[in-house]
Design an enzyme around this catalytic site. Structure first.
Site, PDB file in Angstrom:
ATOM      1  CD  GLU A  69      22.869  59.475 -13.229  1.00  8.84           C
ATOM      2  OE1 GLU A  69      22.754  59.730 -12.082  1.00  8.84           O
ATOM      3  OE2 GLU A  69      23.328  58.355 -13.623  1.00  8.84           O
TER       4      GLU A  69
ATOM      5  CB  CYS B 143      19.526  49.313 -15.989  1.00 11.57           C
ATOM      6  SG  CYS B 143      20.720  50.573 -16.435  1.00 11.57           S
TER       7      CYS B 143
ATOM      8  CD  GLU C 288      19.517  57.976 -14.570  1.00 12.04           C
ATOM      9  OE1 GLU C 288      19.067  57.011 -15.447  1.00 12.04           O
ATOM     10  OE2 GLU C 288      19.725  58.976 -14.815  1.00 12.04           O
TER      11      GLU C 288
ATOM     12  CG  ASN D 279      23.965  47.500 -12.296  1.00  6.67           C
ATOM     13  OD1 ASN D 279      24.245  48.481 -11.407  1.00  6.67           O
ATOM     14  ND2 ASN D 279      23.283  47.459 -13.191  1.00  6.67           N
TER      15      ASN D 279
END
Ligand code: NAP
Length: 483
Positions: free
Chosen positions: A464, A287, A253, A154
């Site tokens: 991150e 997300c 993640e 994505n």
């Protein structure tokens, strides 16, 4: 086939060489807007991954100074900026998102390399001020070792930028695996790493193809110390199970199910504008995009009308067209998931106030889903319990702050959340109660290179971005020195 100066090879990259699969097998990559075959890329597996790990491990014998790492990071940021248009074009061709978003993603990616370049000096050895046990103490920030970096489709350049910038800052060599749906943007990045940045052979390696054997090899090889993965919670769970035998460190993640809360004192126009920008980026396939829109019952009709008005102006089409706001969904599965969510909601009593339930599609491409708004959604619907990953806005009402908070937290995920209210006290209380690692207050903005981002609960662990992300691939080594 796609042609580009950044795609001279449709290959993997191991030990500084462009390579194909040992078997010669390939996988096709298609444009989700029109089904065009863009390229055939190598279908690699365990053998190629093992060689990539060995090449990476060999570079650990030649550590790079902090200055050298900063130069590499700056050079990558510059190369991404210089080639933002071509990277955007490749990205849009294989992902489908509007070209301006693809190019914006190249800028976003450059930001992670710039940020790490600016802060890499934070990884210099640290001398403790105290002298416990009558010793002088030094903390060295050592590279963890070889790292495996696995990314989803994505954000084909954004997701690898988050991981690779921190890995290079830490001086960790990497073996990178992109999604089979979007490997071309990664190949373009490797062209820049090879030709412009000229990283030493083995420092970065690219494998692609069979995700199971590649993932298993990364988890089973003793030289890989960390696997950093972005993708679905389902695959994340499998990786946790497989990482156990070697107690391998994972950074995960994973999926989200973001609540977007609109209180009765909110600026409804600002909330609607932010919802549109947040929800429809990448066609709703992010997300962090709002999945459950919770609106106070006293403003539900007014807010619904504002959202509908904006949604009706959105243009769905090929991402290459300059006036496109929403491209196609990535494939037929993605399209049919959104369709199932709309059908299920309508069956259970929700009303479509913008968009429609479109026909099923036969092909794996061309899934142009109309942006759709549902009034009267409820927590028993699939669009509430699952991550829709598409352009669907289900509006759910609440009556009190307590009820809103309880509903927002009613998910196993804990990635992103948003609230719109002008009341500081209310905001502080709600934010403190939200079990989400990212909380946008009067903004629908997602992560930025300067700030840590990650998940709570089943959205994963690790961070991150920001200083926290800089330390993801570091092993602190503590040296007390006696007199
Ligand atoms: P996915 O199916 O889990 O795949 C992600 C990556 O893992 C791909 O490269 C895939 O390769 C690979 N993979 C699949 N099975 C594997 C296995 N058994 N072992 C090792 N690797 C494996 O997820 P996706 O559909 O690409 O991405 C969408 C998901 O990512 C959503 O749930 C979204 O919420 C999440 N996401 C999370 C974040 C975050 O920051 N938390 C950011 C973006 C996306 P193949 O494609 O070759 O199968």
């Amino acid at each position: 086939m796609i042609e580009s100066p950044l795609l001279k090879h449709y290959s993997g990259y191991i030990n500084g060489q462009w390579v194909n699969a040992d078997t010669g097998e390939t996988l096709p990559v298609h444009n989700p807007a029109n089904g065009q075959l863009l390229a055939n890329v190598p279908k690699m597996g365990a053998a190629e991954t093992t060689r990539a790990i060995e090449a990476a491990a060999a570079t650990l014998r030649k550590p790079a100074s902090l200055d050298q790492r900063r130069e590499w990071l700056e050079a990558i940021a510059q190369a991404l900026t210089d080639h933002r248009e071509e990277i955007g074009r490749i990205l849009t061709s294989e992902h489908g998102k509007p070209l301006k978003e693809g190019q914006g993603e190249a800028d976003y990616a450059a930001g992670f390399f710039s940020y790490c370049a600016k802060h890499v000096h934070e990884l210099a050895p640290r001398q403790l001020e105290e002298r416990p046990r009558d010793c002088s103490w030094t903390v060295h920030y050592r590279p963890a070792g070889v790292v495996g970096l696995v990314t989803p489709w994505n954000f084909p350049i954004g997701m690898i930028a988050k991981k690779l910038s921190a890995a290079l800052a830490a001086d960790c060599p990497s073996v990178i695996k992109p999604s089979s749906k979007t490997p071309l943007t990664m190949i373009a990045l490797f062209t820049l790493l090879d030709e412009v940045v000229k990283l030493p052979a083995g420092k970065v390696n690219l494998v692609m193809g069979s995700s199971g054997p590649i993932g298993d090899t990364l988890l089973e090889h003793p030289d890989v110390q960390v696997l950093s993965f972005t993708g679905s919670t389902e695959v994340g769970r499998e990786l946790i199970r497989k990482a156990a035998p070697q107690v391998k460190k994972l950074t995960l993640e994973l999926g989200g199910n973001a609540p977007f809360m609109v209180f009765d004192d909110a600026d409804l126009d600002a909330a609607a504008d932010n919802l549109i920008a947040n929800k429809f980026r990448g066609g709703g396939q992010t997300c962090v995009c709002a999945n459950r829109i919770l609106v106070h019952e006293s403003v539900a009709d007014a807010f619904g009308a504002k959202v509908t008005e904006r949604v009706n102006r959105l243009k769905v089409g090929d991402g290459m067209a300059s006036d496109t706001d929403i491209g196609p969904l990535i494939d037929r599965n993605g399209y049919h998931k959104v369709r199932r969510h709309v059908a299920d909601a309508v069956d259970k009593g929700a009303r479509i106030i913008a968009g429609k339930l479109p026909d099923p599609i036969e092909t794996d491409w061309g899934g142009f889903f109309p942006p759709t708004v549902l009034q009267g959604a409820t927590p028993d619907m699939a669009c509430w319990t699952e991550e829709t990953f598409g352009p669907l806005v289900p509006l759910v009402t609440f009556r009190s702050d307590e009820e809103a908070l309880e509903m927002a937290n009613q998910t196993e995920f804990g990635l992103a959340s948003y609230l719109f209210t002008a009341d500081e006290k209310r905001a502080e209380k709600v934010i403190a109660g939200l079990q989400f690692a990212h909380v946008g207050w009067n903004t629908g903005t997602g992560p930025a290179p300067e700030a840590p981002f990650g998940g709570m609960k089943q959205s994963g662990y690790g961070r991150e971005g920001g200083i926290e992300g800089l330390f993801e691939f570091i092993e602190p080594q503590t040296v007390p020195r006696g007199a």
